[in-house]
Design an enzyme around this catalytic site. Sequence first.
Site, mmCIF file in Angstrom:
data_model
loop_
_atom_site.group_PDB
_atom_site.id
_atom_site.type_symbol
_atom_site.label_atom_id
_atom_site.label_comp_id
_atom_site.label_asym_id
_atom_site.label_seq_id
_atom_site.Cartn_x
_atom_site.Cartn_y
_atom_site.Cartn_z
ATOM 1 N N GLY A 28 39.093 35.619 7.209
ATOM 2 C CA GLY A 28 39.341 34.552 8.397
ATOM 3 C C GLY A 28 39.021 33.063 7.900
ATOM 4 C CB SER B 111 45.176 34.424 1.578
ATOM 5 O OG SER B 111 46.181 35.123 2.270
ATOM 6 C CG ASP C 134 48.934 33.165 2.442
ATOM 7 O OD1 ASP C 134 49.236 32.126 1.804
ATOM 8 O OD2 ASP C 134 48.759 33.301 3.409
ATOM 9 C CE1 TYR D 214 51.274 29.581 9.968
ATOM 10 C CE2 TYR D 214 52.683 31.179 10.953
ATOM 11 C CZ TYR D 214 52.388 30.513 10.118
ATOM 12 O OH TYR D 214 53.059 30.673 8.766
#
Length: 392
Positions: free
Chosen positions: A136, A140, A186, A236
Amino acid sequence: MAACREPEVGAVLEEARRAFHKEFGSEPTLAVSAPGRVNLIGEHTDYNDGLVLPMALELVTVLVGIPRLDGLISLVTTSEYADEPRRVEFPVPTAEQPLEPGIPRWANYVKGVIQHYPAGPLPGFNAVVASSVPLGGGLSSSASLEVATYTFLQQLCPDSGAVTMRAQVCQRAEHSFAGVPCGIMDQLISLSGQKGHALLLDCRSLETCPVPLSDPGVAVLITNSNVRHSLGSSEYPIRRRQCDSAAKALGKKSLREVDMKDLEAGKELLTKEEFRRARHIVGEIQRTSEAAAALSASDYKTFGRLMVESHNSLRDDYEVSCPELDQLVMLALSVPGVYGSRMTGGGFGGCTVTLLEASAATRAMQHIQERYKGTATFYLSKAADGAKVQPL
Ligand code: ADP
Ligand code: MG
């Protein structure tokens, strides 16, 4: 002196092996690793079909394991993870009995990859996950867990796909099992990172272009703010929607198709907020392209300036920074030998990334640690390789 973590793959592998022995009473026969990543520039551009410039880190997630014949999968993580169980067991999915997300939540990243894995039939297995990627922290750990899982499954049952397809499977796992509508960056960088290189990724064509980053006189310093504001997860998807609706209002498939002139010309078609969000994305894609060229030319000054412009745009137009990240960037920029600094990752906490003269790294860490209002953790990492099988 500020603490700086430089963990080795070997230490993480050893931790996983020890835990495996303790949990399962035998030695693992398979081991894989997949790196975390830091994005040098190109933030929030991936889901806009844009450009990103990440590098894979020496921080890794490792999976060690052994196949089993009874069709069950037993997973253990060594990570401190909330208050949910660290061990979970479930059957290999079938067409009649697919896997579904559940508790513990950490296992959903693994389950998602298993469910979407394109080859089969998979056997059962026992596996332990260990990681030096902070969970977190914006580096990633989630993609490194997905990619490590994918790479582990390849050892059990080879696939025949291209690297982009593998990244998409891992991305789909994160979407459908973890509920995070992430871009492709990622997973792609964790799969295809190259030692001594950052990777310019075009998230529209999925083409990658390695950009050398191995000058011993230059270092990449990651500073973890060790804060994570809960706003991040709700904001997000809102940013994604705003970008989509801005592109639509401008009659384009994505903001990748928009340049600053289009944006100014279409200003009236957008809300004020959509306009600022779009201005960040359009400017950031341009900056990322310029930054890759600057890095190729070893023009660190220009690269640093673009990093600062990126941070300011994320703070003011995209509004995903926070006081802690702003302070870390300001502190870094006041250290002689620093080329540039910016927040990295989704925002609302997590890490900053700083490009600096290697000889300035200790000074920078000290300076930041002494003045930062929280507790910072530092990682000095070279650009590393992507996922690989590890010898045991
Ligand atoms: P980031 O990817 O920036 O580290 P995310 O919130 O996307 O942050 O992913 C973190 C989550 O991924 C953790 O909360 C946990 O559910 C899962 N995870 C990552 N690595 C591990 C691990 N080694 N063991 C267990 N869960 C992990
Ligand atoms: Mg993540």
